[in-house]
Design a protein around this motif. Sequence first.
Motif, PDB file in Angstrom:
ATOM      1  N   ILE A  16       4.844  15.310  -9.507  1.00  0.00           N
ATOM      2  CA  ILE A  16       3.788  16.267 -10.071  1.00  0.00           C
ATOM      3  C   ILE A  16       4.139  17.505  -9.542  1.00  0.00           C
ATOM      4  CG2 ILE A  16       2.454  16.067  -8.091  1.00  0.00           C
ATOM      5  CD1 ILE A  16      -0.017  15.765  -9.758  1.00  0.00           C
ATOM      6  N   ASN A  17       3.868  18.532 -10.424  1.00  0.00           N
ATOM      7  CA  ASN A  17       3.814  19.944  -9.859  1.00  0.00           C
ATOM      8  C   ASN A  17       2.799  20.300  -8.943  1.00  0.00           C
ATOM      9  OD1 ASN A  17       6.183  20.374 -11.671  1.00  0.00           O
ATOM     10  ND2 ASN A  17       4.839  21.230 -13.363  1.00  0.00           N
ATOM     11  N   ALA A  18       3.396  21.200  -7.902  1.00  0.00           N
ATOM     12  CA  ALA A  18       2.474  21.760  -7.044  1.00  0.00           C
ATOM     13  C   ALA A  18       2.767  23.127  -6.677  1.00  0.00           C
ATOM     14  CB  ALA A  18       2.411  20.994  -5.724  1.00  0.00           C
ATOM     15  N   ASP A  51       0.195  24.388   2.655  1.00  0.00           N
ATOM     16  CA  ASP A  51      -0.877  23.793   1.574  1.00  0.00           C
ATOM     17  C   ASP A  51       0.071  23.743   0.380  1.00  0.00           C
ATOM     18  OD1 ASP A  51      -2.887  23.839   3.554  1.00  0.00           O
ATOM     19  OD2 ASP A  51      -3.661  25.622   2.500  1.00  0.00           O
ATOM     20  N   PHE A  52      -0.733  22.602  -0.415  1.00  0.00           N
ATOM     21  CA  PHE A  52      -0.007  22.266  -1.670  1.00  0.00           C
ATOM     22  C   PHE A  52      -1.347  22.312  -2.696  1.00  0.00           C
ATOM     23  CE2 PHE A  52       3.214  20.626   1.048  1.00  0.00           C
ATOM     24  CZ  PHE A  52       4.245  21.025   0.412  1.00  0.00           C
ATOM     25  N   LEU A  53      -1.280  23.192  -3.676  1.00  0.00           N
ATOM     26  CA  LEU A  53      -2.526  23.324  -4.575  1.00  0.00           C
ATOM     27  C   LEU A  53      -1.825  22.397  -5.881  1.00  0.00           C
ATOM     28  CD1 LEU A  53      -2.948  27.173  -4.818  1.00  0.00           C
ATOM     29  CD2 LEU A  53      -3.652  25.529  -3.514  1.00  0.00           C
ATOM     30  N   ILE A  54      -2.470  21.563  -6.039  1.00  0.00           N
ATOM     31  CA  ILE A  54      -2.395  20.219  -7.268  1.00  0.00           C
ATOM     32  C   ILE A  54      -3.552  20.125  -7.801  1.00  0.00           C
ATOM     33  CG2 ILE A  54      -1.646  17.859  -7.514  1.00  0.00           C
ATOM     34  CD1 ILE A  54      -0.623  17.922  -4.769  1.00  0.00           C
ATOM     35  N   ALA A  55      -3.336  20.082  -9.348  1.00  0.00           N
ATOM     36  CA  ALA A  55      -4.439  19.517 -10.253  1.00  0.00           C
ATOM     37  C   ALA A  55      -4.840  18.344  -9.963  1.00  0.00           C
ATOM     38  CB  ALA A  55      -3.892  19.950 -11.604  1.00  0.00           C
ATOM     39  N   SER A  56      -6.353  18.359  -9.715  1.00  0.00           N
ATOM     40  CA  SER A  56      -7.040  17.092  -9.270  1.00  0.00           C
ATOM     41  C   SER A  56      -6.727  15.953 -10.477  1.00  0.00           C
ATOM     42  CB  SER A  56      -8.423  17.033  -9.216  1.00  0.00           C
ATOM     43  OG  SER A  56      -9.018  17.699 -10.144  1.00  0.00           O
ATOM     44  N   ALA A  57      -6.820  16.388 -11.838  1.00  0.00           N
ATOM     45  CA  ALA A  57      -6.713  15.514 -12.812  1.00  0.00           C
ATOM     46  C   ALA A  57      -5.247  14.963 -13.004  1.00  0.00           C
ATOM     47  CB  ALA A  57      -6.923  16.138 -14.137  1.00  0.00           C
ATOM     48  N   ALA A  58      -4.277  15.648 -12.723  1.00  0.00           N
ATOM     49  CA  ALA A  58      -2.889  15.166 -12.734  1.00  0.00           C
ATOM     50  C   ALA A  58      -2.768  14.086 -11.481  1.00  0.00           C
ATOM     51  CB  ALA A  58      -1.864  16.557 -12.730  1.00  0.00           C
ATOM     52  N   GLY A 109      -4.857  12.431 -10.047  1.00  0.00           N
ATOM     53  CA  GLY A 109      -5.375  10.900 -10.288  1.00  0.00           C
ATOM     54  C   GLY A 109      -6.074  10.320  -9.276  1.00  0.00           C
ATOM     55  N   PHE A 110      -6.149  10.758  -8.031  1.00  0.00           N
ATOM     56  CA  PHE A 110      -6.789  10.148  -6.781  1.00  0.00           C
ATOM     57  C   PHE A 110      -7.158  10.932  -5.718  1.00  0.00           C
ATOM     58  CE2 PHE A 110      -2.190   9.175  -6.671  1.00  0.00           C
ATOM     59  CZ  PHE A 110      -1.918   9.704  -5.401  1.00  0.00           C
ATOM     60  N   GLU A 111      -7.928  10.965  -4.885  1.00  0.00           N
ATOM     61  CA  GLU A 111      -8.191  11.872  -3.753  1.00  0.00           C
ATOM     62  C   GLU A 111      -7.279  11.829  -2.744  1.00  0.00           C
ATOM     63  OE1 GLU A 111     -11.730  12.220  -0.892  1.00  0.00           O
ATOM     64  OE2 GLU A 111     -12.476  12.247  -2.770  1.00  0.00           O
ATOM     65  N   PRO A 112      -6.737  12.906  -2.258  1.00  0.00           N
ATOM     66  CA  PRO A 112      -5.781  12.828  -1.188  1.00  0.00           C
ATOM     67  C   PRO A 112      -6.658  12.319   0.047  1.00  0.00           C
ATOM     68  CG  PRO A 112      -5.698  14.920  -2.239  1.00  0.00           C
ATOM     69  CD  PRO A 112      -6.992  14.292  -2.633  1.00  0.00           C
ATOM     70  N   GLN A 113      -5.699  11.697   0.927  1.00  0.00           N
ATOM     71  CA  GLN A 113      -6.174  11.179   2.304  1.00  0.00           C
ATOM     72  C   GLN A 113      -5.180  11.631   3.303  1.00  0.00           C
ATOM     73  OE1 GLN A 113      -8.795   9.070   2.421  1.00  0.00           O
ATOM     74  NE2 GLN A 113      -9.189   9.681   0.249  1.00  0.00           N
TER      75      GLN A 113
END
Length: 113
Positions: free
Chosen positions: A35-37, A60-67, A69-73
């Motif tokens: 994915i792109n970040a 930090d990494f900024l990542i589109a939530s829709a791209a 597809g799941f919540e970071p853990q």
Amino acid sequence: MTDMLNQGLDWLGQMLTKHCSSQIIYRQDQIEVSINAVFAKTDLQLEDEHGISIRSFVWDFLIASAALGFEPQPGDTIVAEDKTFEVMNLSGDGCWRWTGPDRNMYRIHTKQI
């Protein structure tokens, strides 16, 4: 007017991802996503038990939530530019927060490992 502002925010988010991002690999358990970040950092100032201020930062990494597809853990890993980063909780704030008022991009806190 609100619609125009929201459209402008959406456009700026798209331009940020299109022109300022890099390809990364995000891993969570058995899931691996390419994915792109956008790289970013968060500055921290903490005090130790003696009252001495310590300055630091986290990647930090900024990542589109829709791209994504799941919540970071916490414990997830990100591979970027041949470096590995581990997703981590930040001072009781969790391992990510929303970036911007439209709540469609994660700001994920990491440390290089």
